[in-house]
Write an enzyme that holds these catalytic residues in place. Structure first.
Site, short mmCIF file in Angstrom:
data_model
loop_
_atom_site.label_atom_id
_atom_site.label_comp_id
_atom_site.label_asym_id
_atom_site.label_seq_id
_atom_site.Cartn_x
_atom_site.Cartn_y
_atom_site.Cartn_z
N HIS A 1 0.80 -1.24 0.00
CA HIS A 1 0.00 0.00 0.00
C HIS A 1 0.83 1.29 0.00
O HIS A 1 0.48 2.26 0.68
CB HIS A 1 -0.96 0.00 1.19
CG HIS A 1 -2.09 -0.98 1.09
ND1 HIS A 1 -2.54 -1.49 -0.12
CD2 HIS A 1 -2.87 -1.55 2.05
CE1 HIS A 1 -3.55 -2.33 0.11
NE2 HIS A 1 -3.76 -2.39 1.41
N HIS B 1 -9.90 2.12 0.51
CA HIS B 1 -9.79 1.04 1.51
C HIS B 1 -10.80 1.15 2.65
O HIS B 1 -10.45 0.90 3.81
CB HIS B 1 -8.37 1.02 2.07
CG HIS B 1 -7.89 -0.34 2.53
ND1 HIS B 1 -8.50 -1.04 3.54
CD2 HIS B 1 -6.87 -1.12 2.11
CE1 HIS B 1 -7.86 -2.18 3.75
NE2 HIS B 1 -6.87 -2.25 2.87
N GLU C 1 -11.48 -3.49 -2.77
CA GLU C 1 -10.47 -2.52 -3.21
C GLU C 1 -10.25 -2.71 -4.72
O GLU C 1 -9.43 -3.55 -5.13
CB GLU C 1 -9.16 -2.75 -2.46
CG GLU C 1 -9.30 -2.75 -0.94
CD GLU C 1 -8.17 -3.53 -0.27
OE1 GLU C 1 -6.99 -3.17 -0.48
OE2 GLU C 1 -8.47 -4.51 0.44
#
Length: 358
Positions: free
Chosen positions: A112, A187, A323
């Site tokens: 991420h 997210h 996501e």
């Protein structure tokens, strides 16, 4: 249901960072009373209130009431994710003959966007308006060349809209001045009941295949059929029905679902990726995206260490994430769709979460 409100967007101070920088929070409300609260710290959706079948509103995302809780660290609740959503094996990738080493922040891998990804920066507010009956917020961020060791100055905009048909829509655009990689996503952890676990939520995912992973959660490169496995959501199935089937190696590796589903599409048109319903409240959520895939994650690593809104102690399976994304580890898997972005190109990605009740 007839409109009951004037669409609006308001702004307020949410708090201050350690160095005294002011962080704002924006409240978007559509004509039907649906409400989203978004802060320019990490582009985080802190609250999302939607109606159930009786017209009762509840907050359907996990998070906190105070900025301090977000600053103290959390598992990406409601955040914008970049430069690269999901995992990159060993934090390494090669581009134009050069090897780039990213921070390793998830086992042996990069996750991420690194130690300070887009979820932990303050975005610049560039539009706060009601346009065509829809409140709209645009945030922008310049990620400088070398930030988290990614190449190129990456200019990113994220535009949120609360639409007239009860969807939270997010449009990304990005440009770069050097070849780089880019894979942006959102997210939020959803719970359509507003409380408790999500095991009874019924899920459909429009995907014939998924990308199995190794024990380090990196795709093996295979595109595997979901048939005859716990990953078959082609017909709606409760989340909890097969989530503990540890005879399946993939479930065992992830302690549940934390996998990339390859959507049934051949173009980048906006299309339905998933649908979720919650029988107790009648709430439904559709996920639409232009992306080729979506990660489905079931909050497996929530462990009671965080207390969220209204004193709710967040445990495993208290929320789920969809996501929309390109595949994990794409820079190291040449047969996966490319995440390379070159100067002169414009990265565009749209995702929306549409709510209703039945």
């Amino acid at each position: 249901m007839p409109p009951t409100h004037h669409p609006s967007i308001s702004r307020a101070v949410f708090g201050h960072t350690a160095d005294g920088t002011t962080v704002e929070i924006f409240t978007l409300r559509n004509r039907y009373g649906m409400e989203a609260c978004i802060t320019n710290y990490g582009g985080i959706v802190t609250s999302l209130k939607t109606a159930d079948s009786a017209g009762k509103f509840a907050d359907v995302v996990l998070g906190f009431d105070r900025l301090e809780n977000y600053l103290a660290g959390h598992p990406y609740f409601g955040a914008l994710i970049g430069r690269y959503g999901n995992r990159i094996a060993r934090g390494q990738f090669s581009l134009d003959g050069r090897i780039y080493q990213l921070a390793v922040n998830n086992g042996d891998n990069a996750l991420h966007g690194g130690l300070k990804g887009f979820d932990k920066v303050i975005w610049r507010v560039t539009a706060v308006e009601v346009s065509q009956n829809e409140p709209k917020l645009t945030l922008t961020y310049l990620s400088p060349d070398g930030e988290e060791n990614f190449p190129g100055n990456l200019t990113v905009s994220a535009t949120y809209r609360l639409t007239d048909d009860n969807a939270l829509r997010l449009d990304f655009e990005a440009t770069t001045d050097k070849p780089t990689i880019c894979n942006l996503t959102h997210h939020s952890y959803f719970n359509l009941a507003g409380r408790g676990d999500v095991l009874g939520h019924i899920v459909h995912i429009n995907a014939d295949k998924f990308t199995p992973v190794d024990s380090g959660m990196i795709p093996t490169g295979e595109l595997r059929s979901v048939k005859n496995s716990p990953f078959d959501f082609l017909k709606p199935v409760p989340i909890g029905q097969r989530i503990q089937d540890v005879t399946d190696e993939q479930i065992k590796f992830a302690n549940g679902y934390d996998h990339n589903f390859v959507l049934n599409k051949t173009t980048d048109e906006l299309s339905l990726a998933a649908r979720v319903s919650e029988p107790g409240t009648g709430r439904t959520m559709e996920v639409w995206t232009t992306e080729p895939a979506t990660q489905f994650y079931t909050g497996n690593f929530l462990d009671g260490a965080l207390t969220g809104k209204d004193g709710w102690v967040y445990q495993a399976r208290n929320g789920f994430c969809f996501e929309p994304q390109h595949f994990p580890d794409s820079p190291n898997q040449p047969h996966f769709p490319s995440t390379e972005l070159k100067p002169g190109e414009i990265y565009r990605s749209t995702m929306l979460y549409k709510f209703d009740a039945e």
